[in-house]
Every structure is written in C-alpha cells, then in structure tokens.
Design a protein around this motif. Sequence first.
Motif, PDB file in Angstrom:
ATOM      1  N   ARG A  41       1.052  -1.264   0.025  1.00 39.86           N
ATOM      2  CA  ARG A  41      -0.060  -0.109  -0.018  1.00 39.86           C
ATOM      3  C   ARG A  41       1.056   1.034   0.054  1.00 39.86           C
ATOM      4  N   LEU A  42       0.883   2.041  -1.099  1.00 40.56           N
ATOM      5  CA  LEU A  42       1.596   3.451  -1.178  1.00 40.56           C
ATOM      6  C   LEU A  42       0.591   4.331  -1.110  1.00 40.56           C
ATOM      7  N   ILE A  43       1.400   5.713  -0.956  1.00 44.87           N
ATOM      8  CA  ILE A  43       0.443   6.757  -1.393  1.00 44.87           C
ATOM      9  C   ILE A  43       0.954   7.767  -2.562  1.00 44.87           C
ATOM     10  N   CYS A  44      -0.066   8.150  -3.407  1.00 43.95           N
ATOM     11  CA  CYS A  44       0.358   8.699  -4.689  1.00 43.95           C
ATOM     12  C   CYS A  44       0.908   9.907  -4.505  1.00 43.95           C
ATOM     13  N   ASP A  45       1.769  10.100  -5.304  1.00 44.28           N
ATOM     14  CA  ASP A  45       2.807  11.447  -4.879  1.00 44.28           C
ATOM     15  C   ASP A  45       1.992  12.550  -5.740  1.00 44.28           C
ATOM     16  N   ARG A  46       1.041  12.186  -6.489  1.00 41.37           N
ATOM     17  CA  ARG A  46       0.220  13.449  -7.153  1.00 41.37           C
ATOM     18  C   ARG A  46      -1.091  13.760  -6.542  1.00 41.37           C
ATOM     19  N   SER A  47      -1.616  12.812  -6.157  1.00 40.16           N
ATOM     20  CA  SER A  47      -3.120  12.864  -5.453  1.00 40.16           C
ATOM     21  C   SER A  47      -3.158  12.783  -4.082  1.00 40.16           C
ATOM     22  N   LEU A  48      -2.090  11.906  -3.489  1.00 39.11           N
ATOM     23  CA  LEU A  48      -2.210  11.628  -2.256  1.00 39.11           C
ATOM     24  C   LEU A  48      -3.275  10.535  -1.832  1.00 39.11           C
ATOM     25  N   ASP A  49      -3.693  10.016  -2.834  1.00 41.67           N
ATOM     26  CA  ASP A  49      -4.408   8.686  -2.603  1.00 41.67           C
ATOM     27  C   ASP A  49      -3.732   7.532  -2.398  1.00 41.67           C
ATOM     28  N   GLU A  50      -4.332   6.473  -1.791  1.00 42.04           N
ATOM     29  CA  GLU A  50      -3.737   5.264  -1.489  1.00 42.04           C
ATOM     30  C   GLU A  50      -4.053   4.424  -2.559  1.00 42.04           C
ATOM     31  N   PHE A  51      -2.961   3.356  -3.146  1.00 47.41           N
ATOM     32  CA  PHE A  51      -3.241   2.450  -3.936  1.00 47.41           C
ATOM     33  C   PHE A  51      -2.208   1.353  -3.805  1.00 47.41           C
ATOM     34  N   ASP A  52      -2.694   0.176  -4.338  1.00 50.12           N
ATOM     35  CA  ASP A  52      -1.968  -1.094  -4.165  1.00 50.12           C
ATOM     36  C   ASP A  52      -0.969  -1.084  -5.301  1.00 50.12           C
ATOM     37  N   GLN A  53       0.574  -1.258  -4.623  1.00 51.81           N
ATOM     38  CA  GLN A  53       1.363  -1.382  -5.871  1.00 51.81           C
ATOM     39  C   GLN A  53       1.899  -2.743  -6.080  1.00 51.81           C
ATOM     40  N   PRO A  54       1.730  -3.268  -7.386  1.00 54.06           N
ATOM     41  CA  PRO A  54       2.175  -4.881  -7.298  1.00 54.06           C
ATOM     42  C   PRO A  54       3.801  -4.877  -7.172  1.00 54.06           C
ATOM     43  N   ILE A  55       4.093  -5.854  -6.618  1.00 59.34           N
ATOM     44  CA  ILE A  55       5.832  -6.036  -6.332  1.00 59.34           C
ATOM     45  C   ILE A  55       6.280  -7.738  -6.660  1.00 59.34           C
ATOM     46  N   ASP A  56       7.070  -7.675  -7.419  1.00 60.26           N
ATOM     47  CA  ASP A  56       7.669  -8.933  -7.836  1.00 60.26           C
ATOM     48  C   ASP A  56       9.091  -8.755  -7.728  1.00 60.26           C
ATOM     49  N   VAL A  57       9.761  -9.279  -6.866  1.00 58.20           N
ATOM     50  CA  VAL A  57      11.281  -9.178  -6.413  1.00 58.20           C
ATOM     51  C   VAL A  57      11.981 -10.519  -6.482  1.00 58.20           C
ATOM     52  N   GLN A  58      13.120 -10.633  -7.212  1.00 62.56           N
ATOM     53  CA  GLN A  58      13.897 -11.743  -7.230  1.00 62.56           C
ATOM     54  C   GLN A  58      15.587 -11.022  -6.907  1.00 62.56           C
ATOM     55  N   HIS A  59      16.066 -11.654  -5.817  1.00 67.42           N
ATOM     56  CA  HIS A  59      17.202 -11.205  -5.363  1.00 67.42           C
ATOM     57  C   HIS A  59      18.050 -12.377  -4.929  1.00 67.42           C
ATOM     58  N   GLN A  60      19.240 -12.242  -4.966  1.00 68.06           N
ATOM     59  CA  GLN A  60      20.261 -13.419  -4.166  1.00 68.06           C
ATOM     60  C   GLN A  60      21.110 -12.474  -3.414  1.00 68.06           C
ATOM     61  N   LEU A  61      21.430 -13.274  -2.077  1.00 69.11           N
ATOM     62  CA  LEU A  61      22.258 -12.825  -1.141  1.00 69.11           C
ATOM     63  C   LEU A  61      23.100 -14.089  -0.849  1.00 69.11           C
ATOM     64  N   LEU A  62      24.580 -13.893  -0.659  1.00 67.46           N
ATOM     65  CA  LEU A  62      25.512 -14.663  -0.473  1.00 67.46           C
ATOM     66  C   LEU A  62      26.153 -14.455   0.969  1.00 67.46           C
ATOM     67  N   VAL A  63      26.239 -15.619   1.574  1.00 65.41           N
ATOM     68  CA  VAL A  63      26.649 -15.479   3.085  1.00 65.41           C
ATOM     69  C   VAL A  63      27.858 -16.481   3.061  1.00 65.41           C
ATOM     70  N   ARG A  64      29.002 -15.849   3.438  1.00 62.78           N
ATOM     71  CA  ARG A  64      30.272 -16.878   3.501  1.00 62.78           C
ATOM     72  C   ARG A  64      30.554 -16.868   4.811  1.00 62.78           C
ATOM     73  N   PHE A  65      31.319 -17.739   5.276  1.00 60.51           N
ATOM     74  CA  PHE A  65      31.893 -18.067   6.658  1.00 60.51           C
ATOM     75  C   PHE A  65      33.398 -17.544   6.640  1.00 60.51           C
ATOM     76  N   GLY A  66      33.526 -16.832   7.791  1.00 58.77           N
ATOM     77  CA  GLY A  66      34.786 -16.073   7.896  1.00 58.77           C
ATOM     78  C   GLY A  66      35.021 -16.025   9.460  1.00 58.77           C
ATOM     79  N   ASP A  67      36.219 -15.110   9.839  1.00 60.69           N
ATOM     80  CA  ASP A  67      36.430 -14.933  10.981  1.00 60.69           C
ATOM     81  C   ASP A  67      35.846 -14.227  12.034  1.00 60.69           C
TER      82      ASP A  67
END
Length: 175
Positions: A67-93
């Motif tokens: 749920r976001l607020i429009c920058d122009r009208s200040l009305d609320e609207f639903d923004q679709p989201i589709d995210v793909q991301h990768q996180l690498l975690v390595r072992f260290g000291d």
Amino acid sequence: MKKDPQYDLAIAKLAIKTHHFAFELGPDFFAQFDQSLIQDGHLHADVDLTKTELLLTLDFHITGTIRLICDRSLDEFDQPIDVQHQLLVRFGDREIELDDDVLQITPDTQVLPIAQHLFDYIGLAIPMKKLHPRFQNEPDENPEADAKLIFTTKASDDDDEESTDPRWDALRNLN
C-alpha cells in the motif's frame, strides 16, 4: 527495529543441501521497522537456501502488493511487487557486511536473521515516482524535459578552428 524470531533461519542445524522457506509478510511485518515508507502490504516471500561447507546462497522471490500513497493525488493505492534477489553468505573469522549482496558470518553462527533483507528488497522495488494507476498512462507534461542537452564537452567541427586557444596549439606542436 523490533526483533521477530519468525524471520530468523536456524542455519546451524541445516544439512548441506537446498532448503525452502516461505513467509507471509503483512502489516505486522512492516510494523517492526521504524519507517514511514511502507505501512501495509500483503506479500509472499519464498527463500531458497543452498548450504555448502563454505557458503550459503539465499535466493529471494517476493510477490504481492504493498500500500503506497500517490505522489500526485495523495490517494492510497496497491502497488504490485515482484522481486528476485540473491544474497551470498560466506563463513569467515568475524561478522561483517562485505557488500550489499555479500555477508560474512562466523562458522559458529546459529541463526541468520533475514527480516531486514526482506524489507530492503521490497523497498528497492518501490518506484521512485509513486503514481496511482489512473495517472500512470498519462503523458508527461513536458516530454522534452528529459531530452534537453545541458552540457557537452565536444565542440562542433565548425567552431573548432575559431575557438582554439593559440597556447594549446603551441603545446600540441611540442611533440
């Protein structure tokens, strides 16, 4: 940020293979963070964790709406989201963030919290200009605003001979 153990992955007991985790992200998830960007949303996050002896690879796929607020009208609207991301975690000291997408943890780390990463990936998917869908198909008021040339360093061929500084000509002839 309030810590919710629901978004922690117990990595110490995981076998060396690929594991799948699923999370439902709603208003309670966004309430954990001290921010005003996202107040509400209904998202589903799939996290595939591939564990090896030296590395953890987390593949995030987040879908749903926020749920976001429009920058122009200040009305609320639903923004679709589709995210793909990768996180690498390595072992260290020691535990350190090496890059935006690379973490280092100690081999004796029991739990890996991913709530902040989920929130950050959702935040990165929000468009810079938040417009209600009824405004998204409208043309820009000034379509040439993005096409203006503000600065150039190359002089045209006609002006090259006239605008040349004689001191530069003397320096060019030194070689």
